[in-house]
Design an enzyme around this catalytic site. Structure first.
Site, PDB file in Angstrom:
ATOM      1  N   ASP A  11       0.881  -1.164   0.000  1.00 32.02           N
ATOM      2  CA  ASP A  11       0.000   0.000   0.000  1.00 32.02           C
ATOM      3  C   ASP A  11       0.927   1.225   0.000  1.00 32.02           C
ATOM      4  O   ASP A  11       2.106   1.118   0.348  1.00 32.02           O
ATOM      5  CB  ASP A  11      -0.866  -0.038   1.269  1.00 32.02           C
ATOM      6  CG  ASP A  11      -1.682   1.221   1.446  1.00 32.02           C
ATOM      7  OD1 ASP A  11      -2.309   1.648   0.467  1.00 32.02           O
ATOM      8  OD2 ASP A  11      -1.672   1.782   2.565  1.00 32.02           O
ATOM      9  N   ASP A  13      -0.123   5.113   0.773  1.00 32.68           N
ATOM     10  CA  ASP A  13      -0.383   6.138   1.790  1.00 32.68           C
ATOM     11  C   ASP A  13      -0.333   5.534   3.192  1.00 32.68           C
ATOM     12  O   ASP A  13      -1.098   4.622   3.501  1.00 32.68           O
ATOM     13  CB  ASP A  13      -1.778   6.760   1.568  1.00 32.68           C
ATOM     14  CG  ASP A  13      -1.917   7.402   0.195  1.00 32.68           C
ATOM     15  OD1 ASP A  13      -1.143   8.315  -0.105  1.00 32.68           O
ATOM     16  OD2 ASP A  13      -2.808   6.984  -0.569  1.00 32.68           O
TER      17      ASP A  13
HETATM   18  C1  G6P Z   1      -5.749   5.727  -0.034  1.00 33.33           C
HETATM   19  C2  G6P Z   1      -5.725   6.592   1.212  1.00 33.33           C
HETATM   20  C3  G6P Z   1      -7.108   7.120   1.522  1.00 33.33           C
HETATM   21  C4  G6P Z   1      -7.719   7.783   0.307  1.00 33.33           C
HETATM   22  C5  G6P Z   1      -7.763   6.795  -0.862  1.00 33.33           C
HETATM   23  C6  G6P Z   1      -8.287   7.442  -2.133  1.00 33.33           C
HETATM   24  O1  G6P Z   1      -6.299   4.502   0.276  1.00 33.33           O
HETATM   25  O2  G6P Z   1      -5.244   5.841   2.308  1.00 33.33           O
HETATM   26  O3  G6P Z   1      -6.999   8.037   2.580  1.00 33.33           O
HETATM   27  O4  G6P Z   1      -9.029   8.234   0.572  1.00 33.33           O
HETATM   28  O5  G6P Z   1      -6.447   6.327  -1.115  1.00 33.33           O
HETATM   29  O6  G6P Z   1      -7.353   8.409  -2.546  1.00 33.33           O
HETATM   30  P1  G6P Z   1      -7.590   9.474  -3.681  1.00 33.33           P
HETATM   31  O7  G6P Z   1      -6.226  10.125  -3.829  1.00 33.33           O
HETATM   32  O8  G6P Z   1      -7.992   8.743  -4.922  1.00 33.33           O
HETATM   33  O9  G6P Z   1      -8.636  10.407  -3.212  1.00 33.33           O
HETATM   34 MG    MG Z   2      -2.713   3.220   3.560  1.00 37.23          MG
END
Ligand code: G6P
Ligand code: MG
Length: 216
Positions: A11, A13
């Protein structure tokens, strides 16, 4: 499976970089503007690793808003997020990240990213780590988001490795759930009590070596 996987699926983020803080601040700004109460604790418990639409649905707590307004709010949050990541540099890669990714490659293990974020590729480029990955699965790759297993199964396919031979690394419980449902081993990054099905947990990713990821 033995302890050595044929592929490691990361993953992004909250694992390779702390963008989860930027996601939180962008949602918080939107929530404040809309007069919706929202705390860091709620973010940690409910939004970590959760896709854009599902995050907004959580934030709305059942408030009825039109599809048009939802799209506007998701767009606004994304603008705030993009504003904050503009300043990102390779210094925001987790400490020891380059060494770890190079070590994985040198060991002949495939690596891929499995991120729900549509901004994944921008962040990988800003961090200077795109070159390390044999496959990138992001928020544009699959329809069903974590905890559905789809993104991890898709990432495994990108690197040509069967799911039981993959190790998934996640900071979100929804992500660990996705990894386990995909039939992989799961390493959780964060406090142990956050995870329900992780095979093993490390408190953080700072200065980790391949061997640290393989312990169970
Ligand atoms: C990741 C992050 C989330 C976020 C999601 C969608 O999973 O951990 O916090 O909401 O991605 O990200 P985006 O950049 O597409 O809004
Ligand atoms: Mg994450």
């Amino acid at each position: 499976m033995t302890n050595t996987p044929k592929a490691i699926l990361f993953d992004l983020d909250g694992v390779l970089t702390d963008t989860s803080e930027y996601h939180y601040r962008a949602w918080k700004r939107l929530a404040d503007e809309e007069g919706i109460p929202f705390t860091r604790e709620e973010n940690d418990a409910h939004l970590r690793g959760v896709g854009r639409r599902d995050s907004l649905l959580y934030l709305l707590h059942g408030r009825q808003v039109s599809e048009e307004k939802m799209l506007e709010m998701m767009d606004r949050k994304n603008r705030y997020y993009n504003e904050s990541i503009k300043q990102m540099t390779p210094a925001e890669l987790v400490s020891g990240g380059h060494e770890l990714l190079a070590e994985i490659r040198a060991a002949g293990i495939k690596s891929a990213v499995a991120s729900a974020s549509k901004n994944c590729r921008i962040v990988l480029d800003l961090l200077g780590i795109t070159k390390y990955f044999d496959g990138i699965a992001d928020g544009n790759s699959v329809v069903n988001s974590k905890p559905a297993p789809d993104i991890f199964v898709f990432a495994a396919g990108l690197v040509g490795v069967s799911t039981p031979d993959c190790l998934g690394v996640e900071d979100a419980d929804a992500g660990v759930e996705a990894i386990k449902t995909a039939g992989m081993r799961a390493l959780g990054i964060g406090p142990r009590e956050r995870f329900h099905r992780a095979d093993f947990v490390l408190p953080d990713m700072v200065n980790k070596h391949l061997q640290d990821l393989l312990k169970s």
